[in-house]
Design a protein around this motif. Sequence first.
Motif, PDB file in Angstrom:
ATOM      1  N   LEU A 628      34.079  18.881  10.773  1.00 49.90           N
ATOM      2  CA  LEU A 628      33.618  17.607  10.231  1.00 49.90           C
ATOM      3  C   LEU A 628      32.280  17.754   9.522  1.00 49.90           C
ATOM      4  CD1 LEU A 628      34.558  15.131  13.119  1.00 49.90           C
ATOM      5  CD2 LEU A 628      35.678  15.397  10.908  1.00 49.90           C
ATOM      6  N   ARG A 629      31.400  18.586  10.073  1.00 44.60           N
ATOM      7  CA  ARG A 629      30.103  18.814   9.419  1.00 44.60           C
ATOM      8  C   ARG A 629      30.300  19.452   8.045  1.00 44.60           C
ATOM      9  NH1 ARG A 629      25.995  15.802  11.420  1.00 44.60           N
ATOM     10  NH2 ARG A 629      26.132  15.752  13.695  1.00 44.60           N
ATOM     11  N   LEU A 630      31.159  20.423   7.973  1.00 44.29           N
ATOM     12  CA  LEU A 630      31.390  21.106   6.699  1.00 44.29           C
ATOM     13  C   LEU A 630      32.094  20.180   5.697  1.00 44.29           C
ATOM     14  CD1 LEU A 630      32.459  24.637   8.015  1.00 44.29           C
ATOM     15  CD2 LEU A 630      30.259  23.962   7.035  1.00 44.29           C
ATOM     16  N   MET A 631      33.055  19.350   6.184  1.00 45.23           N
ATOM     17  CA  MET A 631      33.704  18.401   5.272  1.00 45.23           C
ATOM     18  C   MET A 631      32.717  17.369   4.749  1.00 45.23           C
ATOM     19  SD  MET A 631      37.337  17.653   7.192  1.00 45.23           S
ATOM     20  CE  MET A 631      38.527  18.952   7.472  1.00 45.23           C
ATOM     21  N   ASN A 632      31.834  16.882   5.626  1.00 44.11           N
ATOM     22  CA  ASN A 632      30.836  15.908   5.196  1.00 44.11           C
ATOM     23  C   ASN A 632      29.885  16.523   4.178  1.00 44.11           C
ATOM     24  OD1 ASN A 632      29.653  13.423   5.134  1.00 44.11           O
ATOM     25  ND2 ASN A 632      28.411  13.718   6.951  1.00 44.11           N
ATOM     26  N   ALA A 633      29.529  17.792   4.387  1.00 42.10           N
ATOM     27  CA  ALA A 633      28.681  18.477   3.415  1.00 42.10           C
ATOM     28  C   ALA A 633      29.394  18.619   2.076  1.00 42.10           C
ATOM     29  CB  ALA A 633      28.281  19.847   3.959  1.00 42.10           C
ATOM     30  N   ARG A 634      30.700  18.847   2.109  1.00 38.74           N
ATOM     31  CA  ARG A 634      31.459  18.962   0.859  1.00 38.74           C
ATOM     32  C   ARG A 634      31.479  17.630   0.105  1.00 38.74           C
ATOM     33  NH1 ARG A 634      36.626  18.167  -0.965  1.00 38.74           N
ATOM     34  NH2 ARG A 634      37.466  19.757  -2.415  1.00 38.74           N
ATOM     35  N   LEU A 635      31.694  16.480   0.843  1.00 36.32           N
ATOM     36  CA  LEU A 635      31.673  15.167   0.196  1.00 36.32           C
ATOM     37  C   LEU A 635      30.298  14.843  -0.369  1.00 36.32           C
ATOM     38  CD1 LEU A 635      33.788  13.054   2.719  1.00 36.32           C
ATOM     39  CD2 LEU A 635      34.485  13.918   0.489  1.00 36.32           C
ATOM     40  N   ALA A 636      29.259  15.186   0.396  1.00 32.89           N
ATOM     41  CA  ALA A 636      27.905  14.948  -0.109  1.00 32.89           C
ATOM     42  C   ALA A 636      27.618  15.791  -1.344  1.00 32.89           C
ATOM     43  CB  ALA A 636      26.888  15.243   0.990  1.00 32.89           C
ATOM     44  N   LEU A 637      28.168  17.000  -1.380  1.00 30.61           N
ATOM     45  CA  LEU A 637      27.989  17.855  -2.556  1.00 30.61           C
ATOM     46  C   LEU A 637      28.639  17.230  -3.779  1.00 30.61           C
ATOM     47  CD1 LEU A 637      27.246  20.587  -3.898  1.00 30.61           C
ATOM     48  CD2 LEU A 637      29.452  21.457  -3.083  1.00 30.61           C
ATOM     49  N   LEU A 638      29.879  16.715  -3.611  1.00 35.86           N
ATOM     50  CA  LEU A 638      30.575  16.141  -4.757  1.00 35.86           C
ATOM     51  C   LEU A 638      29.943  14.830  -5.212  1.00 35.86           C
ATOM     52  CD1 LEU A 638      34.273  16.847  -3.722  1.00 35.86           C
ATOM     53  CD2 LEU A 638      32.853  18.129  -5.339  1.00 35.86           C
ATOM     54  N   SER A 639      29.354  14.082  -4.282  1.00 34.31           N
ATOM     55  CA  SER A 639      28.687  12.834  -4.655  1.00 34.31           C
ATOM     56  C   SER A 639      27.213  13.019  -4.957  1.00 34.31           C
ATOM     57  CB  SER A 639      28.844  11.816  -3.521  1.00 34.31           C
ATOM     58  OG  SER A 639      28.231  12.299  -2.334  1.00 34.31           O
ATOM     59  N   ARG A 640      26.738  14.274  -4.933  1.00 28.81           N
ATOM     60  CA  ARG A 640      25.348  14.620  -5.267  1.00 28.81           C
ATOM     61  C   ARG A 640      24.349  13.916  -4.343  1.00 28.81           C
ATOM     62  NH1 ARG A 640      24.404  17.266 -10.051  1.00 28.81           N
ATOM     63  NH2 ARG A 640      26.250  17.618 -11.364  1.00 28.81           N
ATOM     64  N   ASN A 641      24.698  13.876  -3.079  1.00 32.79           N
ATOM     65  CA  ASN A 641      23.778  13.345  -2.071  1.00 32.79           C
ATOM     66  C   ASN A 641      23.077  14.531  -1.426  1.00 32.79           C
ATOM     67  OD1 ASN A 641      22.442  12.012  -0.023  1.00 32.79           O
ATOM     68  ND2 ASN A 641      24.174  10.658   0.448  1.00 32.79           N
ATOM     69  N   ASP A 642      21.928  14.879  -1.947  1.00 35.47           N
ATOM     70  CA  ASP A 642      21.254  16.113  -1.561  1.00 35.47           C
ATOM     71  C   ASP A 642      20.826  16.085  -0.099  1.00 35.47           C
ATOM     72  OD1 ASP A 642      19.992  18.711  -2.636  1.00 35.47           O
ATOM     73  OD2 ASP A 642      18.296  17.713  -1.631  1.00 35.47           O
ATOM     74  N   LEU A 649      24.739  21.014   6.313  1.00 30.86           N
ATOM     75  CA  LEU A 649      24.771  22.481   6.296  1.00 30.86           C
ATOM     76  C   LEU A 649      23.869  23.063   7.369  1.00 30.86           C
ATOM     77  CD1 LEU A 649      24.870  23.602   2.549  1.00 30.86           C
ATOM     78  CD2 LEU A 649      26.688  23.675   4.245  1.00 30.86           C
ATOM     79  N   GLY A 650      22.681  22.477   7.558  1.00 31.65           N
ATOM     80  CA  GLY A 650      21.787  22.968   8.603  1.00 31.65           C
ATOM     81  C   GLY A 650      22.379  22.811   9.985  1.00 31.65           C
ATOM     82  N   ARG A 651      23.064  21.651  10.216  1.00 32.29           N
ATOM     83  CA  ARG A 651      23.687  21.443  11.522  1.00 32.29           C
ATOM     84  C   ARG A 651      24.827  22.441  11.743  1.00 32.29           C
ATOM     85  NH1 ARG A 651      22.781  20.367  16.572  1.00 32.29           N
ATOM     86  NH2 ARG A 651      24.544  19.359  17.628  1.00 32.29           N
ATOM     87  N   ALA A 652      25.600  22.762  10.680  1.00 35.10           N
ATOM     88  CA  ALA A 652      26.676  23.752  10.807  1.00 35.10           C
ATOM     89  C   ALA A 652      26.116  25.138  11.120  1.00 35.10           C
ATOM     90  CB  ALA A 652      27.498  23.779   9.527  1.00 35.10           C
TER      91      ALA A 652
END
Length: 706
Positions: A628-642, A649-652
């Motif tokens: 879930l952490r990695l999927m959330n990081a992927r969604l944030a990457l696509l939506s440009r939520n730095d 990514l740090g939590r993963a």
Amino acid sequence: MDDRLPPSSSAPSAAKPADPPVVVVTRPRAQAPMLVAALERHRLRTHQFPLLDIAPTPNLEDLRAALSDPSRYALVVFVSPNAVQQAFAAMPEGFRWPQEVPVAVVGPASAQALATHGVAPPAHRVIRPDTHADDARQDSEALYAQLDVASLRGREALIVRGNGGREWLADQLREAGVSVRAVEAYRRSVPVPDAAAWNALRAVLAGRHAWTLTSSEAVRNLDDLARANLSPADLETLHGAPCFASHARIVEQAQSLGFRDVTLTGAGDDRLLASVLAWAGPVPMPSAAPAPVESNPPLSSSTVTQTPVPSSAPAPTPQAATPSPAPTPTPASAAAPAAFAPSMTVNHAPRRGGWLIWTVLVVVVAAVAALQVRNERLARDIRQRAQQNEALAQEMRVLSRADQDAVAQLQQKFGALEARTTETRDRQSALEQASQDLLRNRDDWQRAEIEHSLEVAADQLQLTGNVAGALAALQTIDARLATIDKPQFVAIRRAVARDIAKLKAMPSIDLSSAAGRLDDAISTVDTLPLVSAAQPLEAEQAAQAPHAASAKPAKNAKAHAAPASASAASSAEAGTGWSAGVRAWWGRLWDDVRGELSQIVQVRRVDQTEALLLSSDQAWFLRENLKLRLMNARLALLSRNDAVFRADLGRADTLLARYFDVQSPRVTTVQTQLAQVRSAVGTLQVPTLVDSLAAARGQRGSDSGE
């Protein structure tokens, strides 16, 4: 001397008029005086026999608390005059009813009681049933019909009443959404008449009489008291006596208890009084008896003395009549008992004095007859005038109803006219708005379209981070502004050019590649070894790389083959063939045993002790949480939520380092992929199109100002 008696036909006697009937008033003593006075003004006799006693409530503190601040109520209802009197008596001196709080009462008696305490129109609003109609009622149903229940919904109403009573009004208000509070102001109880009161009532029952019934509870009390204190004959007389009730419920109650002659008069003392007077008929005026005239007649006058004797005694003859030595005059109004017959003694005197007496008697009789005729004429005139007044009142009620209907129709017409006026005004406003929209020039439409395009591009840039799409939209807008080429759009074009330069200056980020690496890391999470698995590194490497495992036995075989060949050579040199095979077998056995023993106990460094205590369920939840952490990081990457991207990514990374075996090549590979994604992405912040939007909105404001 003239011994002749005057003819008996020339000595008329005035008949005593019949006594007026008795009307029994059953109201409580505090409410009876008005009705008693009205009956006595019409020369009817009254007898008060109260069937209810009214006493103040013992809960005066509750009553005072409820009425301490009447302004918190939307409506206050007083159910009877007793409720009004007891409520105001319980309040402190100087209490004044607030004008903004409406008051509701059931009948005019309660309204009059309120008026004695200063609560009356027009200073106060007093709601009560309509009393002008012939079928007007004075009860809770009629009062509820006069209330504006819609304005009371969601507010609080107070009902001041006695103990017991009907709950109909309170239930109806609660069903309509009104918060109802009921407070007791007085107590009703059954009076206990004494022996003198019952004797007086029996005397009333012996003559012509009627009853006024103004309460269902009073009817029940009358029946209970009569059955307990009257004889069967008196009870039968009571049940057959005329009764006049002001409400249909009282009539039903009385008839159910055995009263046979019950008349419904309608609400109000006026209708009750009219019904009683119609039953009583014409009542004669009381005539005063002529005063006795004292005189000293001369001896020559004849004196007539009536002496009562028993009717059974023989009538005296004229020869047996003896003169009375001391005659005493008897008043003409004194009536002899029916059981006695008069005897007459005549003193002979000149005839002139006898004619004088007869003349006086004739004059008195004529005067009484004239008074009787006059009284009858007056009574007839009063009845005629009452009928005329009733006809006029009926006509006025008809006219009033017609006026009310006309007013209602006018109100309906005015309401319809107002609705049409409102509809016309709305249509006019819509037409004016449409006219203003049509009168806009081409520049306004172009500016509005450019502003809308800028808003769409800005929203898309902030929500999805699509820099390429926003850049294309800005370039399209710039090209359109260049085509228009008007001075008022120069400021907008400059702002658009600045925003285009900012978007072009942004570094290019390969989001697809970074997202692919995160997908690879997510797909390998289920195969990553945990620290708690305690699997030897060699076995893990053998499981991960089968080809390496297959190469290792070959290598070991070569190694074993080399010593074997050496041993065989040495054995050949030694010349002992069978001993070489035994030594080779023992060598292989020793290597296997030593390898197995070396894998039984391993010493490894683990910094997080809780990582070794994970159960199978906890290990499953750990892997899912990492996914879930990695999927959330992927969604944030696509939506440009730095911020969210780097936090996930740090939590993963923390979960991988704490709970997974970092010596495993697979874990190391995933950590390397995450580090590469972090370094390749850089910053995800995208610029905004604030300058272009501000320029377009500023242009709209300047156009509006012009």
